[in-house]
Scaffold this motif. Sequence first.
Motif, PDB file in Angstrom:
ATOM      1  N   LYS A  41       0.813  -1.215   0.000  1.00 52.88           N
ATOM      2  CA  LYS A  41       0.000   0.000   0.000  1.00 52.88           C
ATOM      3  C   LYS A  41       0.846   1.264   0.000  1.00 52.88           C
ATOM      4  CE  LYS A  41      -0.303   0.621   4.952  1.00 52.88           C
ATOM      5  NZ  LYS A  41      -0.855   1.630   5.831  1.00 52.88           N
ATOM      6  N   ALA A 270      -3.915  15.447   4.349  1.00 58.41           N
ATOM      7  CA  ALA A 270      -4.156  16.239   5.565  1.00 58.41           C
ATOM      8  C   ALA A 270      -3.784  15.503   6.847  1.00 58.41           C
ATOM      9  CB  ALA A 270      -5.621  16.669   5.606  1.00 58.41           C
ATOM     10  N   ASP A 271      -3.224  14.311   6.732  1.00 57.16           N
ATOM     11  CA  ASP A 271      -2.886  13.535   7.936  1.00 57.16           C
ATOM     12  C   ASP A 271      -1.934  14.315   8.842  1.00 57.16           C
ATOM     13  OD1 ASP A 271      -3.859  11.770   5.892  1.00 57.16           O
ATOM     14  OD2 ASP A 271      -3.146  10.075   7.068  1.00 57.16           O
ATOM     15  N   HIS A 320       2.527  11.489   6.448  1.00 55.21           N
ATOM     16  CA  HIS A 320       2.130  10.096   6.232  1.00 55.21           C
ATOM     17  C   HIS A 320       2.281   9.789   4.748  1.00 55.21           C
ATOM     18  CE1 HIS A 320      -1.183   6.782   6.484  1.00 55.21           C
ATOM     19  NE2 HIS A 320       0.022   6.292   6.352  1.00 55.21           N
ATOM     20  N   CYS A 322       2.002   6.960   2.857  1.00 55.22           N
ATOM     21  CA  CYS A 322       1.142   6.047   2.085  1.00 55.22           C
ATOM     22  C   CYS A 322       0.014   6.797   1.377  1.00 55.22           C
ATOM     23  CB  CYS A 322       0.550   4.973   2.989  1.00 55.22           C
ATOM     24  SG  CYS A 322       1.757   4.134   4.025  1.00 55.22           S
ATOM     25  N   VAL A 323      -0.562   7.774   2.071  1.00 55.50           N
ATOM     26  CA  VAL A 323      -1.669   8.510   1.465  1.00 55.50           C
ATOM     27  C   VAL A 323      -1.182   9.457   0.363  1.00 55.50           C
ATOM     28  CG1 VAL A 323      -3.361   8.317   3.313  1.00 55.50           C
ATOM     29  CG2 VAL A 323      -1.600  10.065   3.482  1.00 55.50           C
ATOM     30  N   ASN A 326      -0.894   7.647  -3.005  1.00 58.07           N
ATOM     31  CA  ASN A 326      -2.196   7.425  -3.625  1.00 58.07           C
ATOM     32  C   ASN A 326      -2.731   8.652  -4.351  1.00 58.07           C
ATOM     33  OD1 ASN A 326      -4.430   5.594  -4.064  1.00 58.07           O
ATOM     34  ND2 ASN A 326      -5.615   6.955  -2.742  1.00 58.07           N
ATOM     35  N   LEU A 327      -2.091   9.801  -4.183  1.00 56.55           N
ATOM     36  CA  LEU A 327      -2.571  11.045  -4.800  1.00 56.55           C
ATOM     37  C   LEU A 327      -1.903  11.336  -6.140  1.00 56.55           C
ATOM     38  CD1 LEU A 327      -2.685  13.226  -1.557  1.00 56.55           C
ATOM     39  CD2 LEU A 327      -4.652  12.393  -2.850  1.00 56.55           C
ATOM     40  N   PHE A 328      -0.851  10.612  -6.462  1.00 57.77           N
ATOM     41  CA  PHE A 328      -0.081  10.908  -7.678  1.00 57.77           C
ATOM     42  C   PHE A 328      -0.161   9.752  -8.677  1.00 57.77           C
ATOM     43  CE2 PHE A 328       1.568  13.944  -4.725  1.00 57.77           C
ATOM     44  CZ  PHE A 328       2.063  14.992  -5.480  1.00 57.77           C
TER      45      PHE A 328
END
Lengths: 352, 352
Positions: A41, A270-271, A320, A322-323, A326-328
């Motif tokens: 992930k 935003a984490d 963080h 991992c998040v 997932n955005l790119f």
Amino acid sequence: MNFHEVDTPAVIIDQSIADANLRKAQAYADKHGLALRPHIKTHKLPLFAHRQVELGAVGLTCQKLGEAEVMADAGLKDIFISYNIIGRHKLERLKNLHRRVTLSVAADSNEVIDGYAEAFAGSKSPLTVIIECDTGADRCGAQTPGQVLELARRIEAADGLAFGGLMTYPPRDRKADVNQWLATAIEQLEEAGIPCPRVSNGGTPDFYSVSEVKAATEHRPGTYIYSDRMQVAFGHGALEDCALTVLATVVSRPTENRAIIDAGSKALAADTCPAPGHGHIVEYPDAIITGLNEEHGMVDLSQCAEKPKIGDKVRVIPNHVCVVTNLFDTVTLIEDGDVIAHLPVAARGKVT
Amino acid sequence: MNFHEVDTPAVIIDQSIADANLRKAQAYADKHGLALRPHIKTHKLPLFAHRQVELGAVGLTCQKLGEAEVMADAGLKDIFISYNIIGRHKLERLKNLHRRVTLSVAADSNEVIDGYAEAFAGSKSPLTVIIECDTGADRCGAQTPGQVLELARRIEAADGLAFGGLMTYPPRDRKADVNQWLATAIEQLEEAGIPCPRVSNGGTPDFYSVSEVKAATEHRPGTYIYSDRMQVAFGHGALEDCALTVLATVVSRPTENRAIIDAGSKALAADTCPAPGHGHIVEYPDAIITGLNEEHGMVDLSQCAEKPKIGDKVRVIPNHVCVVTNLFDTVTLIEDGDVIAHLPVAARGKVT
């Protein structure tokens, strides 16, 4: 091309640092006689999944069917889906995946097991089902060792299923409880004549104290490949061990002590983490990213001796990681500061 | 097909509600003689961009060149990029876009204006530059009306540029200050013989009190098309006006009062809002989403009279809808509960 020439915002991954993180973890796992089953992930990249296996990982962990399908397409052979798979459509995909790779999957209830049992009834090779245990993290999982035994018996009674062991995502800082919980569950299974071949423990924060959970036979770290500000705040490695940064441009300097960068919540997420602000700016370690809008990062420069100009590029270590991945759609791999590849994040956005 | 059959997690958009939100806003803008220039960041869909224009919007607002390029490709004709565009590569793209659509772009510094001036020197049709004003939100923007005048003169002095007006993203609850700030800037410009054809105000939260900012000639709401929990918490509409929900499945019921849904921060995003928890569950309004991991939403059912079973599907109204749209490659459009389309989120992930 030097990575500073890449258009911003962009995810930059230093391959040497990432590889050092992978090697260090594999050496630690080997030393403790522990199987490594990295969670993809964090990187979502077949390139790094193959590298993890090459270094000695027994297989991969995915949380989503869609991630597992991407990894299977890329030739990875042993995948554990650490998630309850529910519903006709997903179970059909699970069956297809099971034909292609060595597959195991989690369950924590009768309902989930019965779904697998129905889908795999009459299957030539049984589906390996791992029981998730809630050892204190208050997420999914069987609540007691006694419940584990009941679920294991239900799996063993289903003709298309095989009980494969236990998994947990442990609470932080209560290792003795986790250890006791799992040991009791294994004992009860053994007394009932059900061997427990695999006990899978999780999480990068717990990895380097893994010998405290003696029952574990494998570990599923994810974040360790890149590390991030949260891991550093937890005491795992230093900021220099962070392989992934978000390259951003200073787009505005409205006041003496304010800079705006083009990395907002759509780039950094935003984490929050125990360290202040929304990321660490490598070139301006005393700067604080005080707020994020989607495309704006608000930076307080009041503690900085030197201050960036409009157009300057800076690297941000995310809270963080991992998040962020997932955005790119694409990440940029570098070696000694030079761009060596732009990689599509193949398993990005696999929500189902 | 009823939308409950869609695999989860999934973004479900009720077309009737979205369209009612669009029509209501256009009617309000018309009533106040205000041009509407919707921000596409919320929906990122050509379909809805066309609908906004069809209903009377004068054009669109994009924050990213990549978003504007997608909208231009889809045939939209008038685009304002409300962001400082910096760097050789991006300026080249800006020039290409300028050949295709009626384009305007923001600036708040000499550096940004000089970049535009260099790129558009000798251009047959000048680039319209709008000066961003920091009227109290402490983000980008000129700090004083005096600085606006200096920047406007710099734009007017550049042969490839034309001064197009002002924009602001106003602070909440200080409308009188915003009004005064903008009025002073316009007055100073007029005294210097520089007409100010456009004054663009922003944000859905401020839209329905827009007449308080008398200087504004246009407004750039984004979230209004879908609305979300944050808007409702701000007093804008009701939960029933929220057109977008995340459909999720209950994947675990580990305890009497805990449910786990398959919508975590990768589906709902981690943004908080004044209402408690990470989203509103339509079918269980007393449930609280107490925490999110990437693929897990932790739900406290202790206040619920009825409680969901494993496998049940629920709809979640997100705290902040714009960031949710950016997490999904595809959204599902429904009418009277029936699926009428699965739309690719064409402008999703356009980070540059």
